[in-house]
Design a protein around this motif. Structure first.
Motif, mmCIF file in Angstrom:
data_model
loop_
_atom_site.group_PDB
_atom_site.id
_atom_site.type_symbol
_atom_site.label_atom_id
_atom_site.label_comp_id
_atom_site.label_asym_id
_atom_site.label_seq_id
_atom_site.Cartn_x
_atom_site.Cartn_y
_atom_site.Cartn_z
ATOM 1 N N ALA A 202 -21.342 3.039 92.566
ATOM 2 C CA ALA A 202 -21.436 3.773 93.833
ATOM 3 C C ALA A 202 -21.242 5.273 93.635
ATOM 4 O O ALA A 202 -20.714 5.956 94.511
ATOM 5 C CB ALA A 202 -20.414 3.219 94.831
ATOM 6 N N GLY A 203 -21.682 5.809 92.498
ATOM 7 C CA GLY A 203 -21.595 7.250 92.240
ATOM 8 C C GLY A 203 -22.863 7.962 92.684
ATOM 9 O O GLY A 203 -23.624 7.464 93.521
ATOM 10 N N GLY A 204 -23.086 9.137 92.123
ATOM 11 C CA GLY A 204 -24.250 9.934 92.501
ATOM 12 C C GLY A 204 -25.565 9.256 92.173
ATOM 13 O O GLY A 204 -26.520 9.303 92.963
ATOM 14 N N GLY B 113 -18.449 -6.600 96.421
ATOM 15 C CA GLY B 113 -17.636 -6.520 95.213
ATOM 16 C C GLY B 113 -18.226 -7.383 94.115
ATOM 17 O O GLY B 113 -19.149 -8.178 94.358
ATOM 18 N N PHE B 114 -17.703 -7.230 92.895
ATOM 19 C CA PHE B 114 -18.220 -8.020 91.770
ATOM 20 C C PHE B 114 -18.058 -9.524 92.020
ATOM 21 O O PHE B 114 -18.885 -10.319 91.562
ATOM 22 C CB PHE B 114 -17.530 -7.595 90.470
ATOM 23 C CG PHE B 114 -18.108 -6.338 89.871
ATOM 24 C CD1 PHE B 114 -19.157 -6.409 88.962
ATOM 25 C CD2 PHE B 114 -17.631 -5.084 90.231
ATOM 26 C CE1 PHE B 114 -19.710 -5.253 88.413
ATOM 27 C CE2 PHE B 114 -18.175 -3.917 89.686
ATOM 28 C CZ PHE B 114 -19.217 -4.009 88.780
ATOM 29 N N ASP B 115 -17.033 -9.917 92.781
ATOM 30 C CA ASP B 115 -16.822 -11.334 93.091
ATOM 31 C C ASP B 115 -17.969 -11.922 93.902
ATOM 32 O O ASP B 115 -18.174 -13.133 93.916
ATOM 33 C CB ASP B 115 -15.525 -11.515 93.910
ATOM 34 C CG ASP B 115 -14.282 -11.256 93.070
ATOM 35 O OD1 ASP B 115 -14.438 -11.098 91.841
ATOM 36 O OD2 ASP B 115 -13.183 -11.213 93.652
ATOM 37 N N ASN C 28 -28.296 -1.298 87.436
ATOM 38 C CA ASN C 28 -26.974 -0.803 87.056
ATOM 39 C C ASN C 28 -26.937 0.712 87.124
ATOM 40 O O ASN C 28 -27.734 1.393 86.477
ATOM 41 C CB ASN C 28 -26.600 -1.229 85.636
ATOM 42 C CG ASN C 28 -25.279 -0.594 85.225
ATOM 43 O OD1 ASN C 28 -24.308 -0.640 85.988
ATOM 44 N ND2 ASN C 28 -25.238 0.024 84.055
ATOM 45 N N THR C 29 -26.007 1.251 87.917
ATOM 46 C CA THR C 29 -25.781 2.705 87.924
ATOM 47 C C THR C 29 -24.357 3.029 87.498
ATOM 48 O O THR C 29 -23.949 4.188 87.582
ATOM 49 C CB THR C 29 -26.036 3.326 89.316
ATOM 50 O OG1 THR C 29 -24.944 3.004 90.179
ATOM 51 C CG2 THR C 29 -27.339 2.852 89.926
ATOM 52 N N THR C 30 -23.580 2.011 87.088
ATOM 53 C CA THR C 30 -22.248 2.320 86.560
ATOM 54 C C THR C 30 -22.412 2.872 85.147
ATOM 55 O O THR C 30 -23.494 2.811 84.554
ATOM 56 C CB THR C 30 -21.340 1.072 86.493
ATOM 57 O OG1 THR C 30 -21.757 0.248 85.399
ATOM 58 C CG2 THR C 30 -21.369 0.276 87.788
ATOM 59 N N SER C 31 -21.328 3.401 84.611
ATOM 60 C CA SER C 31 -21.377 3.911 83.235
ATOM 61 C C SER C 31 -21.164 2.796 82.218
ATOM 62 O O SER C 31 -21.216 3.043 81.009
ATOM 63 C CB SER C 31 -20.313 4.993 83.064
ATOM 64 O OG SER C 31 -19.088 4.562 83.625
#
Ligand code: ATR
Length: 287
Positions: A140-142, A184-186, A200-203
């Motif tokens: 949920a970042g830029g 959430g991931f759950d 995927n937009t996480t690091s």
């Protein structure tokens, strides 16, 4: 035989990327490739601007001798504030500017990240949006905001925004009422069976970071998996998707395509994302 001295009366238009830190930005490689390819006497440089100086830098932008350029972390929101009232529709919606240019001596801002995302899929998975439906976006970042804008613009929904920090997912979801829902991931086992697309937009999965470990088994056989991470090119997520026989698109084209509209604006020519450019950037990442 006599040499004609080259008199450099003009250095050509100057563009730059502003960030902090900035040493690892790959934008100069991309724009430098296109400038050389088209024989344009322009430059694209890196300028390190610390957070406490960005507002003053942007306020004085018209006197810097720059025709425009990019803005990266952590200055995209500051660039939005500096161009408020003179931003394109996407930047206005996201509250973040990644591309700057001057109009009548005044600084204007746009956001090309959503274009980068959809153009990468248009190229890597033609027809990916032919039957838009539910999608899952991780992070949920830029980058997530740009991806959500791109998916919404192509008719996807509901889009489930999965983030470790729930409150952050809710804040971003609020930008897209009716389309994006915080999760959430759950929730993934319940969300994946209907998802047409997973992004995927996480690091996670980036070199030096832990892998993104999610079970892709519930995904339909015709679902598409893509990753904004492009170092390495094949992230653990994409490798797992491929092992399951799913279609995948890597993230390199997202950064290449987001650069296209800026180059056209500053240098007057719409450049192409070619295999040679991809190879140039890959060599840069590898070395
Ligand atoms: P960008 O602006 O590049 O998208 P960011 O704003 O730093 O990057 O956001 C990074 C994303 O990766 C966030 O969604 C973050 O989750 P949180 O909002 O909960 O921090 C996610 N992320 C980073 N490390 C993570 C981890 N170990 N597990 C789960 N999510 C992680």
């Amino acid at each position: 035989e006599h040499a004609i001295p080259q008199t450099e009366t003009t250095a050509g238009p100057r563009a730059a990327i502003l960030g902090w830190p900035i040493a690892h930005s790959r934008s100069p490689v991309i724009h430098g490739f296109w400038l050389a390819e088209h024989g344009i006497a322009g430059t694209y440089e890196r300028i390190a601007v610390p957070p406490e100086e960005i507002a003053a830098f942007l306020a004085a932008y018209p006197e810097k001798g720059l025709v425009g350029g990019n803005v990266t972390v952590p200055h995209k929101e500051a660039a939005y504030r500096a161009t408020a009232g003179r931003t394109d529709a996407i930047a206005t919606r996201l509250g973040a500017v990644n591309t700057l240019w001057l109009e009548d001596g005044r600084l204007c801002g746009g956001n090309t990240d959503a274009h980068g995302f959809v153009a990468n899929l248009d190229e890597g998975a033609p027809g990916w949006d032919a039957a838009p439906g539910p999608a899952v976006v991780l992070g949920a970042g830029g980058a997530a905001k740009a991806v959500l804008f791109g998916l919404e613009s192509r008719g996807f929904g509901p889009i489930h925004l999965v983030n470790r920090t729930r409150a952050r997912a809710e804040d971003v979801a609020a930008i897209f009422p009716g389309t994006v829902r915080a999760a959430g991931f759950d929730d993934l086992p319940a969300l994946l069976p209907d998802a047409r697309l997973v992004v995927n937009t996480t690091s996670l999965g980036m070199v030096g970071q832990p892998p993104l470990e999610i079970d892709l088994a519930p995904l339909a056989a015709d679902a598409l998996v893509t990753d904004a991470v492009y170092v390495p090119l094949e992230t653990p997520l994409l490798a797992a998707a491929r092992a399951r026989g799913l279609a995948t698109v890597d993230g390199l084209g997202m950064v290449l395509h987001q650069a296209v509209p800026g180059f056209e604006r500053w240098f007057g020519l719409r450049p192409a994302v070619t295999p040679a450019l991809r190879a140039r950037l890959l060599a840069d990442i590898g070395g």
